[in-house]
Write a protein that holds these residues in place. Sequence first.
Motif, short mmCIF file in Angstrom:
data_model
loop_
_atom_site.label_atom_id
_atom_site.label_comp_id
_atom_site.label_asym_id
_atom_site.label_seq_id
_atom_site.Cartn_x
_atom_site.Cartn_y
_atom_site.Cartn_z
N LYS A 171 4.19 -7.86 5.02
CA LYS A 171 3.98 -6.69 4.01
C LYS A 171 4.98 -7.03 2.67
CE LYS A 171 2.30 -2.58 6.40
NZ LYS A 171 2.96 -1.31 6.96
N ARG A 172 6.39 -7.19 3.06
CA ARG A 172 7.37 -7.27 2.15
C ARG A 172 7.05 -8.38 1.01
NH1 ARG A 172 10.62 -5.41 5.79
NH2 ARG A 172 11.38 -7.44 6.68
N HIS A 173 6.50 -9.69 1.96
CA HIS A 173 6.27 -10.84 1.13
C HIS A 173 5.09 -10.60 0.18
CE1 HIS A 173 5.94 -14.95 0.17
NE2 HIS A 173 4.61 -15.01 0.69
N TYR A 174 3.99 -10.22 0.75
CA TYR A 174 2.96 -9.99 0.05
C TYR A 174 2.73 -9.09 -1.14
CZ TYR A 174 0.62 -13.65 2.46
OH TYR A 174 0.31 -14.85 3.17
N PHE A 175 3.77 -8.16 -1.10
CA PHE A 175 3.94 -6.87 -1.91
C PHE A 175 4.67 -7.47 -3.12
CE2 PHE A 175 3.61 -2.89 1.33
CZ PHE A 175 2.08 -3.27 1.21
N ASP A 176 5.92 -8.28 -2.74
CA ASP A 176 6.84 -8.64 -3.56
C ASP A 176 6.15 -9.64 -4.50
OD1 ASP A 176 8.93 -7.24 -3.00
OD2 ASP A 176 9.63 -8.55 -1.53
N GLN A 177 5.13 -10.73 -3.77
CA GLN A 177 4.59 -11.55 -4.56
C GLN A 177 3.51 -11.14 -5.46
OE1 GLN A 177 2.16 -14.51 -2.09
NE2 GLN A 177 3.74 -16.01 -2.71
N ALA A 178 2.68 -9.99 -5.14
CA ALA A 178 1.57 -9.60 -5.90
C ALA A 178 2.37 -8.98 -7.03
CB ALA A 178 0.72 -8.62 -5.14
N ALA A 179 3.37 -8.27 -6.88
CA ALA A 179 4.14 -7.48 -7.75
C ALA A 179 4.70 -8.40 -9.04
CB ALA A 179 5.10 -6.42 -7.66
N ALA A 180 5.25 -9.43 -8.45
CA ALA A 180 5.83 -10.44 -9.57
C ALA A 180 4.72 -11.39 -10.24
CB ALA A 180 6.64 -11.54 -8.69
N ALA A 181 3.53 -11.45 -9.37
CA ALA A 181 2.74 -12.49 -10.05
C ALA A 181 1.68 -11.78 -11.03
CB ALA A 181 1.78 -13.08 -9.06
N GLY A 182 1.75 -10.40 -10.67
CA GLY A 182 0.84 -9.36 -11.54
C GLY A 182 1.49 -9.08 -12.83
N GLY A 183 2.73 -9.23 -13.02
CA GLY A 183 3.74 -8.99 -14.01
C GLY A 183 4.18 -7.55 -13.90
N PHE A 184 4.01 -6.75 -12.81
CA PHE A 184 4.31 -5.22 -12.92
C PHE A 184 5.70 -4.82 -12.71
CE2 PHE A 184 0.21 -5.77 -10.75
CZ PHE A 184 -0.48 -4.78 -11.16
N ASP A 185 6.23 -3.91 -13.38
CA ASP A 185 7.29 -3.46 -13.35
C ASP A 185 8.02 -2.93 -12.15
OD1 ASP A 185 7.75 -4.03 -16.73
OD2 ASP A 185 6.23 -2.52 -16.65
N VAL A 186 7.32 -2.26 -11.66
CA VAL A 186 7.49 -1.39 -10.55
C VAL A 186 6.65 -1.53 -9.43
CG1 VAL A 186 8.30 0.86 -9.56
CG2 VAL A 186 8.41 0.44 -12.14
N LEU A 187 7.17 -1.18 -8.12
CA LEU A 187 5.99 -1.31 -6.78
C LEU A 187 6.74 0.06 -6.34
CD1 LEU A 187 4.19 -2.56 -4.61
CD2 LEU A 187 6.46 -3.49 -3.54
N ALA A 188 5.55 0.69 -6.02
CA ALA A 188 5.55 2.25 -5.35
C ALA A 188 5.12 2.03 -4.05
CB ALA A 188 5.19 3.24 -6.18
N THR A 189 5.56 2.89 -3.02
CA THR A 189 5.10 3.03 -1.62
C THR A 189 4.98 4.38 -1.43
OG1 THR A 189 7.32 2.41 -0.78
CG2 THR A 189 5.74 0.68 -0.92
N GLY A 190 4.25 4.66 -0.40
CA GLY A 190 3.95 6.19 -0.16
C GLY A 190 5.08 6.81 1.06
N HIS A 191 6.01 6.09 1.27
CA HIS A 191 7.00 6.63 2.28
C HIS A 191 7.30 8.20 1.97
CE1 HIS A 191 7.53 2.42 2.60
NE2 HIS A 191 7.66 2.46 3.85
N ASN A 192 7.23 9.09 2.71
CA ASN A 192 7.52 10.41 2.50
C ASN A 192 8.91 10.95 3.31
OD1 ASN A 192 6.96 11.15 5.39
ND2 ASN A 192 4.87 10.89 5.18
N LEU A 193 8.96 12.15 3.00
CA LEU A 193 10.27 12.67 3.76
C LEU A 193 10.61 12.48 4.92
CD1 LEU A 193 12.75 14.46 3.18
CD2 LEU A 193 11.30 16.14 3.51
N ASP A 194 9.32 12.69 5.88
CA ASP A 194 9.64 12.50 7.29
C ASP A 194 10.08 10.96 7.73
OD1 ASP A 194 7.79 14.72 6.67
OD2 ASP A 194 7.70 14.99 8.66
N ASP A 195 9.29 10.15 6.83
CA ASP A 195 9.47 8.65 7.27
C ASP A 195 11.25 8.48 6.79
OD1 ASP A 195 6.85 8.01 7.70
OD2 ASP A 195 6.57 7.82 5.34
N GLU A 196 11.49 9.06 5.75
CA GLU A 196 12.85 8.49 5.43
C GLU A 196 13.79 9.60 6.18
OE1 GLU A 196 13.95 6.88 2.59
OE2 GLU A 196 11.76 6.23 2.95
#
Length: 311
Positions: free
Chosen positions: A138-163
């Motif tokens: 997941k880390r690899h494909y998310f990082d790669q897609a964000a960089a290749a797509g020229g995005f500024d930010v990658l947001a994930t849905g981790h909630n308070l319970d996860d944290e």
Amino acid sequence: MKCRRCAETAVVQLRSHNSAFCKPCFLLFFRRAVERAIDRDRMFTRDDHVLVAVSGGKDSLALWDVLHDLGYRTEGLYLGLGIGDYSAESERKAMRFALSRGLKLRVLALGEEAGSFTISEATSTTRRPPCSACGTFKRHYFDQAAAAGGFDVLATGHNLDDEAARLLGNVLHWQLAYLAKQQPVLTPTHPRFVRKVRPLYRTSELESATYAFLRGIDYVVEECPNSHGATQLVYKDLMNRLEQRMPGSKLMFVTDFLKHGHPLFADATAHPDLGECATCGMPAAGERCGYCRLVSEIERRRAQAVTYSRA
Ligand code: Q46
Ligand code: ZN
């Protein structure tokens, strides 16, 4: 039970906030809580292009819905993990959500991307736990897609319970390096990384499930089959029991850690200078990144298995 804001009949009670809300007031409360987290932690602005990692579950779809509603520039990213019916159903839900709102969703699939493997291929050959291989992929494909797509930010849905569960695990084992990294905003440590943010870190699983339900979001209800027996669930259960007896504990645990505890751990580990992976070009601490090391381990073990079966 009356709504705290308008005194209409409440549909949800939030003991952690000592409150109850009717449907419109809860939706407003949830949106405002997410917006406040984004502003307070300077996650992104309306000028930024945000890639939202969606799994088809309640948290990531609720997050995407709120961000779109608040006027942020978003695109979704779904990574198919190749976990049987669970993945097929999650992909359908994510695609239906995007289609219903006219949003762009990028879809990738493990086992279909060039040179990639599914989680079951990784676990059966390397004997790593499925969630460890999944995290690396997941880390690899998310990082790669964000960089290749020229995005500024990658947001994930981790909630308070996860944290809260992650924090409990990190404290139990005094994982200093992980405690140093436990933040709702991770600043990029290499030009090919983008900022990673968790806008739901102050809102609970109950709140995102209620939001998704009240908004009519059709999300995948089943948990990933690999999550059964995961240590993370033990921590979640412990935090839920604490929350039951002392409402507000999860929020206090996480926010007080960030305020008082995190600064003590921030410099606990040295940050290695990152170069570029010789195979894929993504940031790496050594010659190759963790993803490419895992892929070559799978290939090596598979080749060995073929050799043995021929002998
Ligand atoms: S998806 Fe992946 Fe989770 Fe399934 S294999 Fe484990 S880590 S449980 S968020
Ligand atoms: Zn690599």
